[in-house]
Design a protein around this motif. Sequence first.
Motif, PDB file in Angstrom:
ATOM      1  N   SER A 120      -4.109  -2.203  18.429  1.00 22.34           N
ATOM      2  CA  SER A 120      -4.348  -3.306  19.349  1.00 22.34           C
ATOM      3  C   SER A 120      -5.407  -2.947  20.383  1.00 22.34           C
ATOM      4  CB  SER A 120      -3.038  -3.763  19.998  1.00 22.34           C
ATOM      5  OG  SER A 120      -2.635  -2.809  20.950  1.00 22.34           O
ATOM      6  N   TYR A 121      -5.470  -1.652  20.759  1.00 25.47           N
ATOM      7  CA  TYR A 121      -6.539  -1.261  21.697  1.00 25.47           C
ATOM      8  C   TYR A 121      -7.899  -1.256  21.016  1.00 25.47           C
ATOM      9  CZ  TYR A 121      -3.416  -0.456  25.527  1.00 25.47           C
ATOM     10  OH  TYR A 121      -2.526  -0.656  26.535  1.00 25.47           O
ATOM     11  N   LEU A 124      -9.014  -4.671  21.054  1.00 25.42           N
ATOM     12  CA  LEU A 124      -9.453  -5.053  22.392  1.00 25.42           C
ATOM     13  C   LEU A 124     -10.931  -4.742  22.595  1.00 25.42           C
ATOM     14  CD1 LEU A 124      -8.164  -6.095  25.083  1.00 25.42           C
ATOM     15  CD2 LEU A 124      -7.969  -3.719  25.769  1.00 25.42           C
ATOM     16  N   LEU A 152      -7.681   3.419  27.953  1.00 19.13           N
ATOM     17  CA  LEU A 152      -6.748   2.318  28.233  1.00 19.13           C
ATOM     18  C   LEU A 152      -5.422   2.511  27.519  1.00 19.13           C
ATOM     19  CD1 LEU A 152      -9.126  -0.765  28.070  1.00 19.13           C
ATOM     20  CD2 LEU A 152      -7.957   0.133  30.089  1.00 19.13           C
ATOM     21  N   GLN A 155      -2.591   3.744  29.219  1.00 19.20           N
ATOM     22  CA  GLN A 155      -2.090   2.816  30.233  1.00 19.20           C
ATOM     23  C   GLN A 155      -2.100   3.438  31.624  1.00 19.20           C
ATOM     24  OE1 GLN A 155       1.588   1.259  28.598  1.00 19.20           O
ATOM     25  NE2 GLN A 155       0.388  -0.104  27.303  1.00 19.20           N
ATOM     26  N   ILE A 183     -11.873  -7.187  29.430  1.00 13.94           N
ATOM     27  CA  ILE A 183     -10.757  -6.251  29.295  1.00 13.94           C
ATOM     28  C   ILE A 183     -10.024  -6.117  30.624  1.00 13.94           C
ATOM     29  CG2 ILE A 183     -10.195  -3.807  28.959  1.00 13.94           C
ATOM     30  CD1 ILE A 183     -12.436  -3.718  26.894  1.00 13.94           C
ATOM     31  N   TRP A 184     -10.805  -6.044  31.679  1.00 13.77           N
ATOM     32  CA  TRP A 184     -10.214  -5.904  33.017  1.00 13.77           C
ATOM     33  C   TRP A 184      -9.350  -7.119  33.337  1.00 13.77           C
ATOM     34  CZ3 TRP A 184     -12.203  -8.669  37.554  1.00 13.77           C
ATOM     35  CH2 TRP A 184     -11.547  -8.327  38.737  1.00 13.77           C
ATOM     36  N   GLU A 186      -7.912  -9.025  31.232  1.00 18.16           N
ATOM     37  CA  GLU A 186      -6.741  -9.051  30.360  1.00 18.16           C
ATOM     38  C   GLU A 186      -5.686  -8.033  30.780  1.00 18.16           C
ATOM     39  OE1 GLU A 186      -7.137  -8.899  25.960  1.00 18.16           O
ATOM     40  OE2 GLU A 186      -8.946 -10.098  26.357  1.00 18.16           O
ATOM     41  N   THR A 187      -6.152  -6.823  31.125  1.00 14.45           N
ATOM     42  CA  THR A 187      -5.183  -5.751  31.399  1.00 14.45           C
ATOM     43  C   THR A 187      -4.859  -5.632  32.873  1.00 14.45           C
ATOM     44  OG1 THR A 187      -6.967  -4.145  31.612  1.00 14.45           O
ATOM     45  CG2 THR A 187      -5.978  -4.368  29.441  1.00 14.45           C
ATOM     46  N   ARG A 188      -5.741  -6.141  33.726  1.00 15.67           N
ATOM     47  CA  ARG A 188      -5.551  -6.076  35.179  1.00 15.67           C
ATOM     48  C   ARG A 188      -5.398  -4.642  35.687  1.00 15.67           C
ATOM     49  NH1 ARG A 188      -7.702  -9.248  38.719  1.00 15.67           N
ATOM     50  NH2 ARG A 188      -8.343 -10.991  37.432  1.00 15.67           N
ATOM     51  N   VAL A 189      -6.072  -3.731  34.995  1.00 19.03           N
ATOM     52  CA  VAL A 189      -6.062  -2.345  35.440  1.00 19.03           C
ATOM     53  C   VAL A 189      -7.030  -2.234  36.627  1.00 19.03           C
ATOM     54  CG1 VAL A 189      -7.897  -1.737  33.794  1.00 19.03           C
ATOM     55  CG2 VAL A 189      -6.394   0.045  34.659  1.00 19.03           C
TER      56      VAL A 189
END
Lengths: 280, 246
Positions: A120-121, A124, A152, A155, A183-184, A186-189
Amino acid sequence: MKQVEFRQVSKVFATGRQKIVALRDVSFAVEPGEFWTIVGPSGSGKTTLLRCLAGLERPTSGEILVAGRRVTAPGRDRMMVFQDLDQLFPWRTVLGNILFALRLARPDMGRKECSDLAHSYLQLVGLEDYAHLYPHQLSGGMKQRVAIARALGVQPAVLLMDEPFASLDAITRAGLTAELLNIWSETRVTVIFVTHNIEEALITADHIVVLARGGSVRALLPNNLPRPRQVDDPAFAVARQRLHELLGQAQTLPEGNAAHERGPEAHPLVRPAAGGAHLS
Amino acid sequence: MCLLALVWEFLARLHLWPELLFPPFSSVVASLVDEIAQGEIAGRTWYSLSLIGAGLSLAVLASFLACALAMMFPACADALSALMAVLHPLPAIAILPVLLLWFKTGRHSIVLLIVFSAFWPLTASIHAGLRSVPLTQIEVGKNLGLKGLSLVGNVMLPAALPAIIAGLRVGWARAWQASVAAEMVFGASGKDGGLGWFLYKKRYFLEVPAVFAGMLVIIAIGLLVENLLFKFLERHTIERWGMSSE
Ligand SMILES: Nc1ncnc2c1ncn2[C@@H]1O[C@H](COP(=O)(O)OP(=O)(O)OP(=O)(O)O)[C@@H](O)[C@H]1O
Ligand SMILES: [Mg+2]
């Protein structure tokens, strides 16, 4: 709680008789999920700042907190993506690189689960068709995407990126920057991103840190341009002009302590006037 | 190769040199078949290979140990490079007299000679390989939480593999030379003896085709190890990973 906090961080390298000040009293605080971009002339300490945060380098004074805890060593809560194209392990495939990191980070996870997550990554970053190639069979841009996916996959709370696209051509670079923003969102990292490029900084950042030669903070700018950012937006041109000037000033070494003690400039990039967005 | 054999045969048949000194290829082959049938050459080859196996494995162990110490303690690195500067250029065979004084003739001396001859090139190359592992890859390893032995095993060793294989290649060649040379200098003890002893003995009895046959076996083993072992190893590791240019 702040996600990342720099408290008067200084870093002095002692090489033989000479002392090089790489960072000088750097302070700022990052909220969770924010995108911070560091700009500054070459040698202004951008890489050193990231390396201190990653725990690969120790500040000479001051402290760095991540989620309230003091940074003393490297950790998987802060994953670094380097500028070099040789950061992937060449003896592992694309998927192998991601899986290796994933297994270290999640020893509790089963084989199947691990492999699904790794895929899945890969998806991404748009490389699911290249899972079984080795790094030497990839282009530079693809390698950097794999490095991002690998980071990513762990995590991390914070993603650190040191000019990850600097060695790529302009078009690939623009594409990857847009992809990174997706990506940012989507992941909100939380992202701390270093670049030389003014437009890249304006397109990506919530906040821009301008470092000056000698490692002090020239400006801390909230970037209030509306997203998604358009280069042909007039406000963008104004912001670009302002950042350009600040970077020009950052090129000169501060005279004594005067410039330093004035403290960093901190006005938003575009000043809203009464009656809506107005170009400052 | 076939061409070489034909030229050899042709030159020998011209009788430019006495046949005793330069036998034709066909009689060398005949002698080789003969020796194989008698079983002597197989036993000798096996003996040589077993000494080299023992010597080379010891040398590999010692090299890794030395490199580990050198990577951990700067003082050891200095000592190692000083020793290397002095002892590496010394032809292994030159220490044979000392080994004979200390350990008498016999397999121990030969194994030690093999260890000595393979240790220096192996250590030089493994140490260089470990030092030139890209710093970024080491830092990625640290970032992922690896340290100590897990960092060495997961990052340093695979990254240094090209240098390790190159070292093994040189080590193997040196070991092979040392074992043959040693036996030609002092012969063998009792009935045991390897290919070097075989060459020595056949020359003594002037069985010249058998001397050449022994040389053919030595060449064949060299080619086999190079092509089957090292090439195979490389094809499945560093070539596949695009690491073989270094
Ligand atoms: N390991 C080190 N030893 C000594 N000095 C160092 C070291 N690393 C960095 N420096 C010095 O610290 C200063 C800041 O370097 P740094 O690499 O952080 O700059 P940078 O902003 O990333 O530059 P660039 O944009 O060129 O990448 C420079 O003067 C550099 O010479
Ligand atoms: Mg840098």
